[in-house]
Scaffold this motif. Structure first.
Motif, PDB file in Angstrom:
ATOM      1  N   ALA A 160       0.848  -1.192   0.000  1.00 52.22           N
ATOM      2  CA  ALA A 160       0.000   0.000   0.000  1.00 52.22           C
ATOM      3  C   ALA A 160       0.879   1.236   0.000  1.00 52.22           C
ATOM      4  O   ALA A 160       1.978   1.239   0.568  1.00 52.22           O
ATOM      5  CB  ALA A 160      -0.925   0.009   1.215  1.00 52.22           C
ATOM      6  N   LEU A 161       0.392   2.293  -0.645  1.00 53.11           N
ATOM      7  CA  LEU A 161       1.073   3.580  -0.635  1.00 53.11           C
ATOM      8  C   LEU A 161       0.029   4.670  -0.462  1.00 53.11           C
ATOM      9  O   LEU A 161      -0.940   4.742  -1.219  1.00 53.11           O
ATOM     10  CB  LEU A 161       1.844   3.810  -1.936  1.00 53.11           C
ATOM     11  CG  LEU A 161       2.538   5.177  -2.057  1.00 53.11           C
ATOM     12  CD1 LEU A 161       3.605   5.340  -0.978  1.00 53.11           C
ATOM     13  CD2 LEU A 161       3.127   5.369  -3.443  1.00 53.11           C
ATOM     14  N   SER A 162       0.235   5.509   0.559  1.00 54.15           N
ATOM     15  CA  SER A 162      -0.656   6.641   0.809  1.00 54.15           C
ATOM     16  C   SER A 162       0.112   7.937   0.571  1.00 54.15           C
ATOM     17  O   SER A 162       1.232   8.093   1.050  1.00 54.15           O
ATOM     18  CB  SER A 162      -1.179   6.608   2.247  1.00 54.15           C
ATOM     19  OG  SER A 162      -1.891   5.411   2.507  1.00 54.15           O
ATOM     20  N   VAL A 163      -0.491   8.853  -0.175  1.00 50.83           N
ATOM     21  CA  VAL A 163       0.047  10.200  -0.379  1.00 50.83           C
ATOM     22  C   VAL A 163      -0.902  11.141   0.336  1.00 50.83           C
ATOM     23  O   VAL A 163      -2.056  11.312  -0.074  1.00 50.83           O
ATOM     24  CB  VAL A 163       0.162  10.554  -1.867  1.00 50.83           C
ATOM     25  CG1 VAL A 163       0.749  11.960  -2.035  1.00 50.83           C
ATOM     26  CG2 VAL A 163       1.016   9.524  -2.595  1.00 50.83           C
ATOM     27  N   ILE A 164      -0.429  11.739   1.430  1.00 55.99           N
ATOM     28  CA  ILE A 164      -1.301  12.498   2.310  1.00 55.99           C
ATOM     29  C   ILE A 164      -0.655  13.829   2.684  1.00 55.99           C
ATOM     30  O   ILE A 164       0.537  14.026   2.492  1.00 55.99           O
ATOM     31  CB  ILE A 164      -1.639  11.690   3.603  1.00 55.99           C
ATOM     32  CG1 ILE A 164      -0.409  11.288   4.352  1.00 55.99           C
ATOM     33  CG2 ILE A 164      -2.593  10.578   3.319  1.00 55.99           C
ATOM     34  CD1 ILE A 164       0.063   9.870   4.259  1.00 55.99           C
ATOM     35  N   ASN A 165      -1.466  14.727   3.214  1.00 55.15           N
ATOM     36  CA  ASN A 165      -0.914  16.009   3.672  1.00 55.15           C
ATOM     37  C   ASN A 165       0.125  15.794   4.760  1.00 55.15           C
ATOM     38  O   ASN A 165       1.171  16.440   4.769  1.00 55.15           O
ATOM     39  CB  ASN A 165      -2.037  16.909   4.186  1.00 55.15           C
ATOM     40  CG  ASN A 165      -2.985  17.327   3.079  1.00 55.15           C
ATOM     41  OD1 ASN A 165      -2.616  17.352   1.917  1.00 55.15           O
ATOM     42  ND2 ASN A 165      -4.216  17.657   3.432  1.00 55.15           N
ATOM     43  N   SER A 166      -0.180  14.892   5.703  1.00 60.03           N
ATOM     44  CA  SER A 166       0.768  14.502   6.740  1.00 60.03           C
ATOM     45  C   SER A 166       0.343  13.146   7.288  1.00 60.03           C
ATOM     46  O   SER A 166      -0.848  12.930   7.517  1.00 60.03           O
ATOM     47  CB  SER A 166       0.800  15.520   7.877  1.00 60.03           C
ATOM     48  OG  SER A 166       1.554  15.020   8.986  1.00 60.03           O
ATOM     49  N   PRO A 167       1.275  12.215   7.498  1.00 57.94           N
ATOM     50  CA  PRO A 167       0.891  10.927   8.073  1.00 57.94           C
ATOM     51  C   PRO A 167       0.569  11.012   9.557  1.00 57.94           C
ATOM     52  O   PRO A 167       0.038  10.060  10.126  1.00 57.94           O
ATOM     53  CB  PRO A 167       2.124  10.046   7.838  1.00 57.94           C
ATOM     54  CG  PRO A 167       3.265  11.004   7.732  1.00 57.94           C
ATOM     55  CD  PRO A 167       2.700  12.246   7.125  1.00 57.94           C
ATOM     56  N   TYR A 168       0.883  12.154  10.190  1.00 57.42           N
ATOM     57  CA  TYR A 168       0.765  12.255  11.645  1.00 57.42           C
ATOM     58  C   TYR A 168      -0.319  13.219  12.124  1.00 57.42           C
ATOM     59  O   TYR A 168      -0.600  13.269  13.310  1.00 57.42           O
ATOM     60  CB  TYR A 168       2.104  12.693  12.249  1.00 57.42           C
ATOM     61  CG  TYR A 168       3.288  11.898  11.752  1.00 57.42           C
ATOM     62  CD1 TYR A 168       3.461  10.568  12.127  1.00 57.42           C
ATOM     63  CD2 TYR A 168       4.223  12.467  10.891  1.00 57.42           C
ATOM     64  CE1 TYR A 168       4.549   9.840  11.662  1.00 57.42           C
ATOM     65  CE2 TYR A 168       5.308  11.738  10.430  1.00 57.42           C
ATOM     66  CZ  TYR A 168       5.466  10.428  10.812  1.00 57.42           C
ATOM     67  OH  TYR A 168       6.535   9.704  10.352  1.00 57.42           O
ATOM     68  N   SER A 169      -0.924  13.993  11.221  1.00 58.02           N
ATOM     69  CA  SER A 169      -1.880  15.012  11.657  1.00 58.02           C
ATOM     70  C   SER A 169      -3.034  15.153  10.678  1.00 58.02           C
ATOM     71  O   SER A 169      -2.824  15.524   9.512  1.00 58.02           O
ATOM     72  CB  SER A 169      -1.186  16.369  11.804  1.00 58.02           C
ATOM     73  OG  SER A 169      -2.131  17.387  12.052  1.00 58.02           O
ATOM     74  N   PRO A 170      -4.279  14.907  11.125  1.00 57.14           N
ATOM     75  CA  PRO A 170      -5.436  15.096  10.250  1.00 57.14           C
ATOM     76  C   PRO A 170      -5.770  16.566  10.041  1.00 57.14           C
ATOM     77  O   PRO A 170      -6.549  16.909   9.147  1.00 57.14           O
ATOM     78  CB  PRO A 170      -6.563  14.381  11.006  1.00 57.14           C
ATOM     79  CG  PRO A 170      -6.164  14.458  12.439  1.00 57.14           C
ATOM     80  CD  PRO A 170      -4.667  14.363  12.439  1.00 57.14           C
ATOM     81  N   GLU A 171      -5.203  17.451  10.865  1.00 56.79           N
ATOM     82  CA  GLU A 171      -5.487  18.877  10.751  1.00 56.79           C
ATOM     83  C   GLU A 171      -4.606  19.560   9.706  1.00 56.79           C
ATOM     84  O   GLU A 171      -4.825  20.720   9.375  1.00 56.79           O
ATOM     85  CB  GLU A 171      -5.275  19.557  12.115  1.00 56.79           C
ATOM     86  CG  GLU A 171      -6.037  18.913  13.263  1.00 56.79           C
ATOM     87  CD  GLU A 171      -7.524  18.835  13.006  1.00 56.79           C
ATOM     88  OE1 GLU A 171      -8.066  19.764  12.367  1.00 56.79           O
ATOM     89  OE2 GLU A 171      -8.155  17.852  13.433  1.00 56.79           O
ATOM     90  N   ASP A 172      -3.606  18.857   9.197  1.00 58.06           N
ATOM     91  CA  ASP A 172      -2.700  19.432   8.204  1.00 58.06           C
ATOM     92  C   ASP A 172      -3.404  19.440   6.845  1.00 58.06           C
ATOM     93  O   ASP A 172      -3.745  18.385   6.309  1.00 58.06           O
ATOM     94  CB  ASP A 172      -1.415  18.606   8.134  1.00 58.06           C
ATOM     95  CG  ASP A 172      -0.326  19.292   7.316  1.00 58.06           C
ATOM     96  OD1 ASP A 172      -0.676  20.114   6.451  1.00 58.06           O
ATOM     97  OD2 ASP A 172       0.856  19.004   7.543  1.00 58.06           O
ATOM     98  N   THR A 173      -3.627  20.608   6.283  1.00 54.92           N
ATOM     99  CA  THR A 173      -4.290  20.726   4.988  1.00 54.92           C
ATOM    100  C   THR A 173      -3.352  21.225   3.890  1.00 54.92           C
ATOM    101  O   THR A 173      -3.776  21.449   2.763  1.00 54.92           O
ATOM    102  CB  THR A 173      -5.490  21.685   5.085  1.00 54.92           C
ATOM    103  OG1 THR A 173      -5.042  22.971   5.546  1.00 54.92           O
ATOM    104  CG2 THR A 173      -6.543  21.140   6.054  1.00 54.92           C
TER     105      THR A 173
END
Length: 314
Positions: A160-173
């Motif tokens: 699996a590969l996730s490209v996200i704003n931050s792997p550690y914070s859901p508030e990071d936009t």
């Protein structure tokens, strides 16, 4: 062993072997319509803590209430929204909101706000084998994330590969400098699962590796973590866990240890603990968990704690 504490390993194996959507529909949820189902839990506890050199403390109340809405548009497209209330928040919070699309039987895409795949111990109490988590998850695990993820899985392995704003914070936009989470999982037998994760967010990188063996009434797990942080700190941690089921009852033994140091080698945070946690399924929907935990820490001091948890799942 009751179905509550099987959730952690069951979801882990499902992510490594699933051939469709990674959304897991709870067996004890209920259908509102042909396409919409609801599941959730109520988590309550009493905790007594005796700290060396300080007054003892006790706390009780509602820890968390969660309701999960799962909608199946068709065999390929599904969506999930999780709402939770925690005493620490004092309000209802949107935990997850995402959709998945099964491109093929082996490859699934996911987008929205979703929980990291990483870590042996789950975020939710329904996935733990005992009452408490180790407490080191914020240093090494990913958290709720916003972005897209692709999962390719077969009976023997998954990536699996996730490209996200931050792997550690859901508030990071901020998506100008995205973070990443990569997973490799293998299931050489029906009883053994091994997973490795690498998470990166600019100058912070963490590695999480765990292995689990589950056969009959016995579950064994081991985990190792490494962290290299943007502020110059680095850390490591591990856990060893054994759970044995006896009909409606079960018992878990766990040992964990971690250390976080700054660039000069000075200790920033640390902790180790032995945890003993019996549990008993009163019914299909009510689980009682009891825990005795002995903590040692050079930074936060030593303590002993006793917990009683009532966990209702639906």
């Amino acid at each position: 062993m009751n179905k509550f504490k099987r959730t952690a390993l069951g979801m882990a194996v499902a992510l490594a072997t699933a051939t469709a959507s990674p959304i897991v529909h709870a067996d004890d949820g209920f259908m509102l319509s042909e396409k919409l189902s609801v599941s959730g839990f109520i988590d309550m506890s009493y905790v007594y803590t005796d700290k060396d050199g300080a007054s003892s403390e006790s706390a009780s109340g509602l820890d968390q209430f969660e309701i999960d809405l799962l909608y199946s548009f068709d065999d390929k497209l599904k969506a999930q929204v999780d709402l939770e209330y925690k005493d620490s928040y004092g309000s209802v919070d949107l935990e997850q909101a995402f959709f998945t699309y099964a491109v093929t039987d082996e490859f699934t895409l996911k987008a929205g706000r979703f929980l990291s795949y990483s870590g042996w111990e789950t975020e939710e109490p329904t996935g733990l084998f005992q009452y408490s988590g180790t407490g080191y998850a914020p240093y090494f695990y990913g958290y709720y994330q916003q972005g897209v993820s692709g999962l390719y899985s077969t009976d023997a392995f998954a990536v699996a590969l996730s490209v996200i704003n931050s792997p550690y914070s859901p508030e990071d936009t901020n998506s100008e400098k995205p973070g990443y989470e990569a997973m490799l999982a293998i299931t050489p037998t029906d009883s053994i699962t091994v997973k490795a994760f690498y998470l990166s967010d600019e100058d912070t990188n963490t590695t999480n590796v765990w292995a689990a063996y589950s056969a009959g009434d016995l579950t064994l797990a081991a985990e190792y973590n490494l962290g290299d942080y943007a502020n110059g700190n680095d850390g490591s941690g591990y856990l060893l866990m054994a759970n044995y089921a006896m009909g409606s009852a079960g018992i878990t033994l766990r040992y964990h240890d971690f250390e976080i140091e700054n660039s000069a080698g000075a200790l920033v945070d640390d902790g180790s603990a032995i945890t003993i946690s019996p549990s008993y399924a009163v019914s299909d929907n009510l689980l009682m968990v009891f825990e005795y935990r002995m903590d040692e820490s050079d930074i936060r001091g030593d303590s002993d704690s006793i917990a009683v948890e009532a966990l209702i799942s639906f």
